[in-house]
Design an enzyme around this catalytic site. Sequence first.
Site, short mmCIF file in Angstrom:
data_model
loop_
_atom_site.label_atom_id
_atom_site.label_comp_id
_atom_site.label_asym_id
_atom_site.label_seq_id
_atom_site.Cartn_x
_atom_site.Cartn_y
_atom_site.Cartn_z
N ASP A 118 93.82 52.25 130.94
CA ASP A 118 94.97 52.58 131.62
C ASP A 118 95.75 53.67 131.07
O ASP A 118 96.86 53.99 131.43
CB ASP A 118 95.79 51.33 131.75
CG ASP A 118 96.55 51.07 130.41
OD1 ASP A 118 95.68 50.97 129.44
OD2 ASP A 118 97.83 51.03 130.18
N ASP A 157 91.61 50.63 122.25
CA ASP A 157 92.83 50.91 121.56
C ASP A 157 93.16 52.68 121.65
O ASP A 157 91.80 53.22 120.98
CB ASP A 157 92.84 50.66 119.78
CG ASP A 157 94.21 50.68 119.36
OD1 ASP A 157 94.81 51.75 119.68
OD2 ASP A 157 94.41 49.76 118.37
N GLU A 168 79.32 45.24 125.70
CA GLU A 168 80.77 45.72 125.70
C GLU A 168 81.36 45.78 124.36
O GLU A 168 81.11 45.00 123.85
CB GLU A 168 81.37 44.95 126.71
CG GLU A 168 83.06 45.35 126.84
CD GLU A 168 83.90 44.15 127.38
OE1 GLU A 168 85.07 44.68 127.76
OE2 GLU A 168 83.25 43.03 127.66
N THR A 203 89.39 43.21 133.44
CA THR A 203 89.71 42.39 132.18
C THR A 203 90.93 41.96 132.07
O THR A 203 91.76 42.03 133.07
CB THR A 203 89.70 43.28 130.97
OG1 THR A 203 90.98 44.31 131.18
CG2 THR A 203 88.59 44.57 131.02
N GLU A 204 91.31 40.98 131.03
CA GLU A 204 92.54 40.57 130.82
C GLU A 204 93.66 41.58 131.04
O GLU A 204 94.90 41.47 131.76
CB GLU A 204 92.89 39.64 129.96
CG GLU A 204 91.95 38.41 129.83
CD GLU A 204 90.58 38.59 129.16
OE1 GLU A 204 89.85 37.48 129.13
OE2 GLU A 204 90.20 39.60 128.98
N TYR A 205 93.54 42.55 130.20
CA TYR A 205 94.67 43.79 130.29
C TYR A 205 94.73 44.37 131.61
O TYR A 205 95.78 44.94 131.92
CB TYR A 205 94.07 44.61 129.22
CG TYR A 205 94.48 44.22 127.64
CD1 TYR A 205 95.49 43.44 127.33
CD2 TYR A 205 93.64 44.36 126.75
CE1 TYR A 205 95.96 43.07 126.09
CE2 TYR A 205 93.67 43.79 125.48
CZ TYR A 205 94.70 43.04 125.20
OH TYR A 205 95.11 42.77 123.88
N GLU A 206 93.32 44.47 132.07
CA GLU A 206 93.48 45.56 133.35
C GLU A 206 94.36 44.71 134.46
O GLU A 206 95.08 45.41 135.10
CB GLU A 206 92.09 45.53 133.99
CG GLU A 206 92.09 46.41 135.39
CD GLU A 206 90.54 46.59 135.58
OE1 GLU A 206 90.26 47.22 136.67
OE2 GLU A 206 89.54 46.05 134.69
N ASP A 241 81.86 45.76 114.09
CA ASP A 241 82.47 47.05 114.29
C ASP A 241 81.78 48.19 115.18
O ASP A 241 80.63 48.21 115.01
CB ASP A 241 83.15 47.50 112.83
CG ASP A 241 84.00 48.87 113.21
OD1 ASP A 241 83.42 49.93 113.37
OD2 ASP A 241 85.13 48.75 113.03
#
EC number: 2.1.1.33
Length: 211
Positions: free
Chosen positions: A154, A118, A44, A191-194, A96
Amino acid sequence: MRVRRRKGAKEHLENNPRYVILKPEEVKGHWQEVFGNDHPIHIEVGSGKGRFITGMAAKNPQINYIGIDIQVSVLSHALDKVLDSQLPNVKLMLADGSSLMHYFADGEIDLLYLNFSDPWPKKRHEKRRLTYKSFLDTYKKILPEKGEIHFKTDNRELFEYSLASFSQYGMILEQVWLDLHASDYENNVMTEYEEKFSQKGQVIYRVEARF
């Protein structure tokens, strides 16, 4: 996305070489030896605080996972989750996404995940997007023939851009979800953001693309 600097994060990573590969360039071509088996390896890129990578590793013990992030503080939070779970099939590395060919041999990785990358919305930052052509060049080298990228976001603009980028590169869009959480897809690990975005009612997009 900027993350608050965490005191002692660098030392936290350095003190846990069992899970954090501190010099990944030295194990290029030898990742199966790192894991101690010949199981498939999934990575990932942009693993954040590690909820996805540890969730996938727990669900799929027959697969090895590597979480990669460029931010020290973020990766230290992912390490917390790995230490709590004590999963033998997950490693972390600070790197990276544009440098992956220095850490993995050709075809060494079986599948690549990009989750909530991002979006870099400004045109002048297009080359920083993880689905830009130069990144696809890198991914293609470390994946096998017909290797896959599973991408989730998203951000509709980034999703549409990525679909176009994959297609223009000659990749096959195997499956596309325009509203993942409203679909019958059963293998999703959030994920946390999801979780944060979906609770706000934002649609989650997903695609599986193959070289």
